[in-house]
Design a protein around this motif. Structure first.
Motif, PDB file in Angstrom:
ATOM      1  N   MET A 153       0.848  -1.190   0.000  1.00  0.00           N
ATOM      2  CA  MET A 153       0.000   0.000   0.000  1.00  0.00           C
ATOM      3  C   MET A 153       0.890   1.249   0.000  1.00  0.00           C
ATOM      4  SD  MET A 153      -3.032   0.792   2.641  1.00  0.00           S
ATOM      5  CE  MET A 153      -3.353   2.428   3.167  1.00  0.00           C
ATOM      6  N   PRO A 154       0.691   2.162  -0.947  1.00  0.00           N
ATOM      7  CA  PRO A 154       1.527   3.365  -0.997  1.00  0.00           C
ATOM      8  C   PRO A 154       1.250   4.291   0.181  1.00  0.00           C
ATOM      9  CG  PRO A 154      -0.200   3.468  -2.658  1.00  0.00           C
ATOM     10  CD  PRO A 154      -0.302   2.125  -2.007  1.00  0.00           C
ATOM     11  N   ARG A 155       2.262   5.048   0.528  1.00  0.00           N
ATOM     12  CA  ARG A 155       2.119   5.996   1.629  1.00  0.00           C
ATOM     13  C   ARG A 155       1.135   7.101   1.230  1.00  0.00           C
ATOM     14  NH1 ARG A 155       6.632   9.236   5.119  1.00  0.00           N
ATOM     15  NH2 ARG A 155       5.416   8.974   6.997  1.00  0.00           N
ATOM     16  N   PRO A 156       0.190   7.437   2.131  1.00  0.00           N
ATOM     17  CA  PRO A 156      -0.749   8.514   1.802  1.00  0.00           C
ATOM     18  C   PRO A 156      -0.010   9.848   1.656  1.00  0.00           C
ATOM     19  CG  PRO A 156      -1.081   7.764   4.069  1.00  0.00           C
ATOM     20  CD  PRO A 156      -0.048   6.888   3.459  1.00  0.00           C
ATOM     21  N   ARG A 157      -0.595  10.718   0.882  1.00  0.00           N
ATOM     22  CA  ARG A 157      -0.007  12.038   0.639  1.00  0.00           C
ATOM     23  C   ARG A 157      -0.953  13.093   1.223  1.00  0.00           C
ATOM     24  NH1 ARG A 157      -1.229  15.316  -3.072  1.00  0.00           N
ATOM     25  NH2 ARG A 157       0.108  16.964  -3.802  1.00  0.00           N
ATOM     26  N   VAL A 158      -0.399  13.997   2.004  1.00  0.00           N
ATOM     27  CA  VAL A 158      -1.174  15.102   2.568  1.00  0.00           C
ATOM     28  C   VAL A 158      -0.448  16.395   2.216  1.00  0.00           C
ATOM     29  CG1 VAL A 158      -2.051  16.193   4.678  1.00  0.00           C
ATOM     30  CG2 VAL A 158      -2.080  13.689   4.457  1.00  0.00           C
ATOM     31  N   GLN A 159      -1.181  17.300   1.589  1.00  0.00           N
ATOM     32  CA  GLN A 159      -0.620  18.606   1.238  1.00  0.00           C
ATOM     33  C   GLN A 159      -1.411  19.670   1.983  1.00  0.00           C
ATOM     34  OE1 GLN A 159       2.126  19.007  -0.885  1.00  0.00           O
ATOM     35  NE2 GLN A 159       2.042  21.035   0.016  1.00  0.00           N
ATOM     36  N   VAL A 160      -0.717  20.599   2.631  1.00  0.00           N
ATOM     37  CA  VAL A 160      -1.380  21.660   3.390  1.00  0.00           C
ATOM     38  C   VAL A 160      -1.052  23.003   2.752  1.00  0.00           C
ATOM     39  CG1 VAL A 160      -1.563  22.812   5.632  1.00  0.00           C
ATOM     40  CG2 VAL A 160      -1.270  20.324   5.537  1.00  0.00           C
ATOM     41  N   TYR A 161      -2.094  23.794   2.531  1.00  0.00           N
ATOM     42  CA  TYR A 161      -1.950  25.132   1.963  1.00  0.00           C
ATOM     43  C   TYR A 161      -2.480  26.150   2.959  1.00  0.00           C
ATOM     44  CZ  TYR A 161      -1.439  22.430  -2.308  1.00  0.00           C
ATOM     45  OH  TYR A 161      -1.027  21.529  -3.249  1.00  0.00           O
ATOM     46  N   ASP A 162      -1.660  27.098   3.324  1.00  0.00           N
ATOM     47  CA  ASP A 162      -2.082  28.182   4.220  1.00  0.00           C
ATOM     48  C   ASP A 162      -2.630  29.307   3.350  1.00  0.00           C
ATOM     49  OD1 ASP A 162      -2.500  29.988   6.232  1.00  0.00           O
ATOM     50  OD2 ASP A 162      -0.381  30.206   6.776  1.00  0.00           O
ATOM     51  N   ARG A 163      -3.951  29.350   3.212  1.00  0.00           N
ATOM     52  CA  ARG A 163      -4.605  30.307   2.315  1.00  0.00           C
ATOM     53  C   ARG A 163      -5.239  31.479   3.068  1.00  0.00           C
ATOM     54  NH1 ARG A 163      -4.662  27.474  -2.516  1.00  0.00           N
ATOM     55  NH2 ARG A 163      -4.848  25.211  -2.387  1.00  0.00           N
ATOM     56  N   GLN A 164      -4.939  31.615   4.347  1.00  0.00           N
ATOM     57  CA  GLN A 164      -5.551  32.668   5.150  1.00  0.00           C
ATOM     58  C   GLN A 164      -4.499  33.704   5.534  1.00  0.00           C
ATOM     59  OE1 GLN A 164      -4.927  32.979   8.821  1.00  0.00           O
ATOM     60  NE2 GLN A 164      -3.219  31.624   8.367  1.00  0.00           N
ATOM     61  N   LYS A 165      -4.989  34.874   5.908  1.00  0.00           N
ATOM     62  CA  LYS A 165      -4.092  35.955   6.331  1.00  0.00           C
ATOM     63  C   LYS A 165      -4.460  36.463   7.724  1.00  0.00           C
ATOM     64  CE  LYS A 165      -3.136  37.471   1.602  1.00  0.00           C
ATOM     65  NZ  LYS A 165      -2.652  36.198   1.262  1.00  0.00           N
ATOM     66  N   ILE A 166      -5.247  35.668   8.456  1.00  0.00           N
ATOM     67  CA  ILE A 166      -5.725  36.065   9.780  1.00  0.00           C
ATOM     68  C   ILE A 166      -4.591  36.019  10.791  1.00  0.00           C
ATOM     69  CG2 ILE A 166      -7.340  35.475  11.639  1.00  0.00           C
ATOM     70  CD1 ILE A 166      -8.606  36.573   8.979  1.00  0.00           C
ATOM     71  N   CYS A 167      -3.805  34.972  10.752  1.00  0.00           N
ATOM     72  CA  CYS A 167      -2.688  34.890  11.683  1.00  0.00           C
ATOM     73  C   CYS A 167      -1.510  34.203  10.998  1.00  0.00           C
ATOM     74  CB  CYS A 167      -3.073  34.173  12.970  1.00  0.00           C
ATOM     75  SG  CYS A 167      -3.505  32.470  12.758  1.00  0.00           S
ATOM     76  N   LEU A 168      -0.355  34.541  11.441  1.00  0.00           N
ATOM     77  CA  LEU A 168       0.860  34.009  10.857  1.00  0.00           C
ATOM     78  C   LEU A 168       1.124  32.609  11.386  1.00  0.00           C
ATOM     79  CD1 LEU A 168       3.340  34.572   9.097  1.00  0.00           C
ATOM     80  CD2 LEU A 168       4.454  35.478  11.133  1.00  0.00           C
ATOM     81  N   LEU A 169       1.188  31.642  10.482  1.00  0.00           N
ATOM     82  CA  LEU A 169       1.537  30.274  10.840  1.00  0.00           C
ATOM     83  C   LEU A 169       2.912  29.993  10.256  1.00  0.00           C
ATOM     84  CD1 LEU A 169      -1.844  28.467  10.056  1.00  0.00           C
ATOM     85  CD2 LEU A 169      -0.968  29.143  12.288  1.00  0.00           C
ATOM     86  N   VAL A 208     -14.648   3.430   5.353  1.00  0.00           N
ATOM     87  CA  VAL A 208     -14.662   3.469   3.891  1.00  0.00           C
ATOM     88  C   VAL A 208     -13.202   3.489   3.454  1.00  0.00           C
ATOM     89  CG1 VAL A 208     -16.873   4.708   3.793  1.00  0.00           C
ATOM     90  CG2 VAL A 208     -14.746   6.004   3.756  1.00  0.00           C
ATOM     91  N   THR A 209     -12.953   3.279   2.188  1.00  0.00           N
ATOM     92  CA  THR A 209     -11.580   3.278   1.700  1.00  0.00           C
ATOM     93  C   THR A 209     -10.944   4.644   1.940  1.00  0.00           C
ATOM     94  OG1 THR A 209     -12.196   1.697  -0.007  1.00  0.00           O
ATOM     95  CG2 THR A 209     -10.121   2.893  -0.320  1.00  0.00           C
ATOM     96  N   PRO A 210      -9.828   4.673   2.668  1.00  0.00           N
ATOM     97  CA  PRO A 210      -9.174   5.962   2.940  1.00  0.00           C
ATOM     98  C   PRO A 210      -8.646   6.586   1.650  1.00  0.00           C
ATOM     99  CG  PRO A 210      -8.311   4.243   4.373  1.00  0.00           C
ATOM    100  CD  PRO A 210      -9.163   3.571   3.334  1.00  0.00           C
ATOM    101  N   PRO A 211      -8.632   7.895   1.572  1.00  0.00           N
ATOM    102  CA  PRO A 211      -8.077   8.544   0.384  1.00  0.00           C
ATOM    103  C   PRO A 211      -6.565   8.330   0.297  1.00  0.00           C
ATOM    104  CG  PRO A 211      -8.595  10.169   2.071  1.00  0.00           C
ATOM    105  CD  PRO A 211      -9.089   8.853   2.572  1.00  0.00           C
ATOM    106  N   ASP A 212      -6.065   8.286  -0.929  1.00  0.00           N
ATOM    107  CA  ASP A 212      -4.622   8.194  -1.155  1.00  0.00           C
ATOM    108  C   ASP A 212      -3.949   9.536  -0.932  1.00  0.00           C
ATOM    109  OD1 ASP A 212      -4.860   5.515  -1.960  1.00  0.00           O
ATOM    110  OD2 ASP A 212      -5.253   6.118  -4.036  1.00  0.00           O
ATOM    111  N   SER A 213      -4.711  10.596  -1.188  1.00  0.00           N
ATOM    112  CA  SER A 213      -4.153  11.934  -0.984  1.00  0.00           C
ATOM    113  C   SER A 213      -5.234  12.857  -0.430  1.00  0.00           C
ATOM    114  CB  SER A 213      -3.579  12.501  -2.277  1.00  0.00           C
ATOM    115  OG  SER A 213      -4.590  12.809  -3.190  1.00  0.00           O
TER     116      SER A 213
END
Length: 148
Positions: A1-17, A44-49
């Motif tokens: 089973m391939p490793r899941p992929r998670v991508q995070v995008y900081d699309r807000q300007k409320i606070c600095l992360l 259910v089947t987990p998402p790959d990404s």
């Protein structure tokens, strides 16, 4: 089973992360998906990404109104797309909740990520018993993440 992929995008300007936190959040998402897979917890089947967007209350309110007919801001919204999933997290809501709960913003955002992933793998929180089950599982998964 391939490793899941998670991508995070900081699309807000409320606070600095920090970039470090965003990277940590990506690793946390992968770890949670792997833990769910290893323990056979997915309904259910987990998402790959998974694509995670950190957004403002105004943005999440628009999505909430469009897809759930509720114009109020909320903490997290998820969309399953077969082998892919999308998680929208309101950083503004997380900031308010963290202050109310005397917690860190990072912990609250990570909690919302775990909650969103649980929705993507088939958990619901529409009844008291399903909410209790989901709360217990998300706290267990959170406890397994370093630095949370």
């Amino acid at each position: 089973m391939p490793r899941p992929r998670v991508q995070v995008y900081d699309r807000q300007k409320i606070c600095l992360l920090s970039t470090l936190f965003v990277e940590t959040l990506m690793r946390a998402g992968v770890a949670v998906l792997e833990d769910i897979g290893k323990a056979g917890l997915a309904r259910v089947t987990p998402p790959d990404s998974v694509e995670v967007s950190l957004i403002s209350d105004s943005e999440i309110s628009l999505v909430h109104a469009q897809f759930m007919d509720n114009p109020d801001p909320t903490d997290v919204i998820t969309f399953p797309y077969g082998s892919e999933g999308e998680v929208l997290i309101s950083v503004e809501t997380a900031q308010r909740q963290a202050k109310e709960l005397n917690s860190s913003l990072e912990r609250e955002v990570t909690l919302y990520l775990v909650h969103g992933i649980l929705h993507l793998v088939g958990y619901e929180d529409g009844t008291e018993s399903s909410r209790d089950e989901m709360d217990t599982l998300q706290e267990h998964l959170l406890a397994g993440l370093p630095g949370v």
